[in-house]
Design a protein around this motif. Structure first.
Motif, PDB file in Angstrom:
ATOM      1  N   CYS A  73      11.388  35.304 -41.832  1.00 31.63           N
ATOM      2  CA  CYS A  73       9.982  35.038 -42.169  1.00 31.63           C
ATOM      3  C   CYS A  73       9.743  33.638 -42.731  1.00 31.63           C
ATOM      4  CB  CYS A  73       9.453  36.090 -43.140  1.00 31.63           C
ATOM      5  SG  CYS A  73      10.165  36.025 -44.804  1.00 31.63           S
ATOM      6  N   GLY A  74      10.805  32.933 -43.111  1.00 33.49           N
ATOM      7  CA  GLY A  74      10.680  31.573 -43.611  1.00 33.49           C
ATOM      8  C   GLY A  74      10.360  31.454 -45.092  1.00 33.49           C
ATOM      9  N   CYS A  75      10.129  32.561 -45.755  1.00 36.68           N
ATOM     10  CA  CYS A  75       9.784  32.550 -47.177  1.00 36.68           C
ATOM     11  C   CYS A  75      10.992  32.129 -48.014  1.00 36.68           C
ATOM     12  CB  CYS A  75       9.316  33.941 -47.574  1.00 36.68           C
ATOM     13  SG  CYS A  75       8.614  34.040 -49.213  1.00 36.68           S
ATOM     14  N   ALA A  76      10.747  31.322 -49.051  1.00 39.84           N
ATOM     15  CA  ALA A  76      11.815  30.803 -49.909  1.00 39.84           C
ATOM     16  C   ALA A  76      11.649  31.346 -51.329  1.00 39.84           C
ATOM     17  CB  ALA A  76      11.786  29.289 -49.907  1.00 39.84           C
ATOM     18  N   PRO A  77      12.343  32.447 -51.662  1.00 38.82           N
ATOM     19  CA  PRO A  77      12.127  33.079 -52.961  1.00 38.82           C
ATOM     20  C   PRO A  77      12.884  32.482 -54.143  1.00 38.82           C
ATOM     21  CG  PRO A  77      13.533  34.456 -51.610  1.00 38.82           C
ATOM     22  CD  PRO A  77      13.115  33.288 -50.760  1.00 38.82           C
ATOM     23  N   PHE A  78      13.934  31.681 -53.889  1.00 40.39           N
ATOM     24  CA  PHE A  78      14.655  31.079 -55.011  1.00 40.39           C
ATOM     25  C   PHE A  78      15.539  29.942 -54.524  1.00 40.39           C
ATOM     26  CE2 PHE A  78      17.388  34.506 -53.520  1.00 40.39           C
ATOM     27  CZ  PHE A  78      18.634  33.902 -53.440  1.00 40.39           C
ATOM     28  N   GLY A  79      16.032  29.178 -55.484  1.00 39.83           N
ATOM     29  CA  GLY A  79      16.993  28.117 -55.217  1.00 39.83           C
ATOM     30  C   GLY A  79      18.128  28.221 -56.223  1.00 39.83           C
TER      31      GLY A  79
END
Length: 115
Positions: A73-79
């Motif tokens: 989905c391309g979502c970036a929830p954390f780094g």
């Protein structure tokens, strides 16, 4: 308090423990385009429900933060990265946490463009 988070499709899921009272609003080219509101916690407070090999990683600029995102989905929830003192840290995108009232969070502006 324990929070549950995920990407949009749910392929990346995690829990994070801590007191969420403020979020970093960075103006760097990456954060501003994605609309991140970040909560930095020690890495040990983040528990992954998804194997790391199921996530994609993006780095830029000095390549010190590994921005994890969902290849579906391309979502970036954390780094993931390190604090200046070398401690392993996680930068949680609070917009990906369930049940968080964003209007109740203090927002701290950070001038990431200058770094």
């Amino acid at each position: 308090m324990r929070y549950h988070g995920s990407c949009h499709c749910g392929r990346i899921a995690f829990d994070v423990e801590g007191e969420l009272d403020k979020a970093i609003e960075c103006n760097c080219s990456h954060c501003s385009r994605k609309g991140y509101l970040l909560w930095f916690v020690p890495r040990g407070q983040l528990t992954l429900a998804t194997p790391e090999q199921d996530m994609a990683t993006y780095t830029f600029n000095k390549h010190v933060i590994e921005h994890r995102f969902c290849p579906t989905c391309g979502c970036a929830p954390f780094g993931l990265g390190q604090a200046p003192d070398g401690q392993a840290m996680a930068a949680i995108n609070v917009r990906c946490l369930e049940g968080v009232a964003l209007d109740g969070l203090e927002r701290v502006a950070v001038d990431g463009r200058s770094y």
